[in-house]
Design an enzyme around this catalytic site. Structure first.
Site, PDB file in Angstrom:
ATOM      1  N   GLU A   1      46.838 -10.017  42.417  1.00  0.00           N
ATOM      2  CA  GLU A   1      45.823  -9.518  41.498  1.00  0.00           C
ATOM      3  C   GLU A   1      44.790  -8.626  42.186  1.00  0.00           C
ATOM      4  O   GLU A   1      44.332  -7.638  41.609  1.00  0.00           O
ATOM      5  CB  GLU A   1      45.118 -10.699  40.816  1.00  0.00           C
ATOM      6  CG  GLU A   1      46.007 -11.501  39.880  1.00  0.00           C
ATOM      7  CD  GLU A   1      46.821 -12.571  40.572  1.00  0.00           C
ATOM      8  OE1 GLU A   1      47.596 -13.266  39.899  1.00  0.00           O
ATOM      9  OE2 GLU A   1      46.691 -12.711  41.812  1.00  0.00           O
TER      10      GLU A   1
ATOM     11  N   ARG B   1      40.857 -13.772  40.056  1.00  0.00           N
ATOM     12  CA  ARG B   1      41.308 -13.659  41.439  1.00  0.00           C
ATOM     13  C   ARG B   1      41.061 -12.256  42.009  1.00  0.00           C
ATOM     14  O   ARG B   1      41.152 -12.051  43.210  1.00  0.00           O
ATOM     15  CB  ARG B   1      42.794 -14.002  41.526  1.00  0.00           C
ATOM     16  CG  ARG B   1      43.156 -15.287  40.804  1.00  0.00           C
ATOM     17  CD  ARG B   1      44.584 -15.707  41.043  1.00  0.00           C
ATOM     18  NE  ARG B   1      44.689 -16.434  42.298  1.00  0.00           N
ATOM     19  CZ  ARG B   1      45.843 -16.800  42.850  1.00  0.00           C
ATOM     20  NH1 ARG B   1      46.981 -16.460  42.282  1.00  0.00           N
ATOM     21  NH2 ARG B   1      45.863 -17.467  43.979  1.00  0.00           N
TER      22      ARG B   1
ATOM     23  N   LYS C   1      67.419 -21.299  39.100  1.00  0.00           N
ATOM     24  CA  LYS C   1      66.637 -21.653  37.921  1.00  0.00           C
ATOM     25  C   LYS C   1      67.579 -22.087  36.803  1.00  0.00           C
ATOM     26  O   LYS C   1      68.622 -21.467  36.578  1.00  0.00           O
ATOM     27  CB  LYS C   1      65.809 -20.467  37.450  1.00  0.00           C
ATOM     28  CG  LYS C   1      64.582 -20.182  38.306  1.00  0.00           C
ATOM     29  CD  LYS C   1      63.750 -19.064  37.687  1.00  0.00           C
ATOM     30  CE  LYS C   1      62.484 -18.813  38.487  1.00  0.00           C
ATOM     31  NZ  LYS C   1      61.661 -17.726  37.905  1.00  0.00           N
TER      32      LYS C   1
END
Length: 655
Positions: free
Chosen positions: A368, A396, A283
């Site tokens: 979730e 979700r 990243k």
């Protein structure tokens, strides 16, 4: 080193992947340098996701160089790493409009480009979608390929493993690329992996392996050979689990090394059946500050790349900060509290809570559904779980909210961040539907604080409630109301009257016949405000001399406040930063019906459409939910009622 490229001669020649594929392989490194520098400059001027996109520059180039896009389908999981992909597919000139109203989306969108094969923004969906595309090609007899690019974080989602489980049994021509940016490769290991990746992705390795299997199939040596192959590969590559899913595993390889990526992808494109490529990226690649702190540079606002991010100036507390402080204070006061997040520690304001109460903190990953049922299990044992989750992500876990929490009436508290419009992230992240999808669930309360101090109070109120409750609050700061210390609660299910109309004239009901239109203009108005739009409603009320109630609860609704508003006023106006369809205004209409009271109703909220990305204030204004819009909507409604009353009177007089 920090990037120093100042011109982009090669990148300037690329308006589509077809142009990219005309370049020689030895020119692609320069394209990567130019693309990364241009990307950094663009995002620093607009804000947006940075670290993730700096990490996918080479991967984006390699995929479009090898695959015949858009005929071959690329599905990017989440999609917050697709800026390089967008810039290579004809959208570079629109980058200055990124995430702005009417501008380029920060995520893939099918209606934006034919190169965006699937719209994404939530995680763990790519493998399912790409598998569907691969199977569709097989059913239709088409030769195109499908590629899913998924990060190591998104791969923790259960949906991703459901798709892997299915894909391995289909023989679909699917490539799954695991973009692993949480690891690093030392040079010796990288060289070895590059060699192994080329070997295992090539035809010789495949033919040799399948040939050996055929020869040994019916001999006692077959099982021994199979086990040796698995263990030998397992010693140098962590791919056994994916092999067990039915994929041919390749990697890990350096995702920034085009000399490794391109031949590996070329080999894999020619292979049939499910393939799995594991790449390692970094990243923030190429920008020292982002490499050193990829979290800080995950989604920055505008900044000077030469200087980097600067400390934010002190300002009003955000609702997220209010929640984070409340969580720590309540945890110190009640040892039953357990804080849960589905991979949103920073976004949900839980960094300090984790530091102070590590034993009572749980990051369950991008899961979730599990987060909700995990909280239910804790509640069964006498603990008080607080699930901090974005409104859009609780969608979700909706089945678990009903089945595992509400039916059992368990005291699970949902702290719903990013409720309402979220601005630049657009429709995929907007928390527009939680009031509608939660208030219909029995046992479940929905609390809607109007400002920062009330948010803290209602958090305490919900936590004290012996049953499931959700507190919804928006992104950013509110009215700037000072947050008082302590853990005081507010009366359960009770609204408060914040403004009383000043006019002493007699109220004129719309059902009263009148020959004078100006009398109808004296309609008395009651505004029932749910959440932070209370302050816009109060401002609008000054212009139409309306009474205003701060409702505080979408459920249980303060029916007595609704009754009082209806008995004292001619017109009821509901205001909410949520979907009108099924929202808090609908709850008011239902209550009036139950009370047997008939009054004109004006519901102000978000329309029955997906709201585009843009600055939140501008979006609210476009939806008529700023003070001017609310006042104008009320005045227009009264004007229409006036004309209707005058027309009716005229017809009756003529009769």
């Amino acid at each position: 080193m920090t990037l120093t490229v100042t011109s982009t001669p090669l990148l300037d020649t690329i308006s589509s992947p077809a142009d990219l594929r005309q370049l020689r392989p030895d020119q692609l490194e320069q394209v990567a340098r130019e693309l990364r520098q241009d990307l950094l400059g663009q995002v620093s001027r607009t804000g947006g996701h940075l670290s993730s996109n700096l990490g996918t520059v080479e991967l984006s180039i390699a995929l479009h160089y090898v695959y015949n896009t858009p005929q071959d389908r690329l599905v990017w999981d989440v999609g917050h790493q697709t800026y390089p992909h967008k810039m290579l597919t004809g959208r570079r000139s629109r980058m200055p409009t990124l995430r702005q109203l009417g501008g380029l989306s920060g995520f893939p969108r099918r209606d934006e480009s034919e190169f965006d094969a699937f719209g994404t923004a939530h995680s763990s969906t790519s493998i399912s979608a790409a598998l569907g595309m691969a199977m569709a090609a097989r059913i239709k007899g088409e030769s195109r390929r499908a590629v899913a690019i998924i990060g190591d974080g998104a791969l923790t989602g259960g949906m991703a493993f459901e798709a892997l489980n299915h894909a391995g049994d289909t023989h679909a021509n699917l490539l799954v690329i695991l973009n692993d940016n949480d690891m690093s490769i030392s040079p010796p290991v990288g060289a070895l992996n590059k060699y192994l990746a080329r070997l295992m992705s090539g035809g010789f390795y495949s033919a040799a392996r399948e040939g050996a299997k055929s020869v040994l199939k019916h001999t006692p040596l077959y099982e021994l050979a199979r086990r040796f192959e698995e263990h030998a590969k397992g010693m140098v590559v962590p791919g056994t689990i994916f092999e067990e899913f039915g994929f041919n595993y390749v990697g890990p390889i350096d995702g920034h090394d085009l000399d490794a990526l391109i031949p590996t992808l070329q080999n894999l494109r020619e292979r049939s059946g499910p393939q799995f490529l594991h790449i390692i990226t970094r990243k923030g690649k190429g920008y020292d500050l982002a490499e050193a702190d990829p979290i800080a540079y995950h989604g920055p606002g505008k900044f000077d790349p030469a200087v980097g991010l600067q400390p934010a100036k002190a300002g009003a507390q955000t609702f997220t900060q209010v929640f984070g402080q409340w969580l720590c204070d309540m945890a110190a006061a009640d040892e039953r509290l357990v804080g849960i997040t589905p991979a949103m520690r920073e976004g949900s304001g839980m960094v300090e809570f984790e530091r102070r109460f590590p034993q009572r903190y749980a990051d369950v990953g991008i899961a979730e559904q599990h987060a909700v049922t995990y909280a239910a299990g804790l509640a069964c044992e006498g603990l008080k779980p607080v699930l901090a989750i974005y409104s859009t992500f609780l969608q979700r876990g909706y089945d678990q909210v009903i089945h595992d929490v509400a039916i059992q009436n368990l005291p699970v508290m949902f702290a719903l961040d990013r409720a309402g419009l979220v601005g630049a992230d657009g429709a995929t992240h907007a928390g527009n539907y939680d009031i509608a999808y939660l208030r219909c669930v029995p046992n479940l309360a929905v609390l809607v604080p109007a400002d920062e101090n009330e948010c803290r109070q209602l958090l305490s109120t919900a936590f004290a409630h012996n049953g499931p409750a959700a507190v919804r609050y928006p992104r950013g700061s509110g009215a700037g109301v000072a947050v008082l210390p302590g853990l005081a609660t507010l009366p359960w299910g009770r609204a408060e009257r914040r403004r009383k109309r000043t006019s002493t004239s007699t109220s004129t009901s719309t059902s009263t016949h009148s020959s004078r239109a100006d009398e109808a203009l004296g309609l008395s108005v009651a505004v029932l405000a749910f959440g932070p739009l209370l302050y816009a409603a109060l401002e609008a009320a000054e212009g139409v001399d309306a009474s205003v109630w701060n409702m505080r609860f979408a459920k249980p609704l303060d029916v007595e406040a609704v009754r009082q508003a209806a008995l004292e006023h001619d017109l009821i106006v509901t205001v909410e930063e949520g979907a009108v369809a099924g929202g808090a205004g609908s709850a008011v209409a239902e209550a009036l019906s139950q009370l047997g009271l008939t009054r004109p109703l004006l519901h102000l909220g978000l329309p029955d459409q997906f709201i585009e990305h843009g600055e939140r204030g501008a979006l609210l204004s476009a939806c008529g939910l700023d003070a001017a819009g609310i006042q104008s909507a009320i005045s227009d409604f009264i004007r229409r009622a006036t004309l209707a009353a005058a027309s009716k009177t005229s017809r009756e007089t003529s009769a």
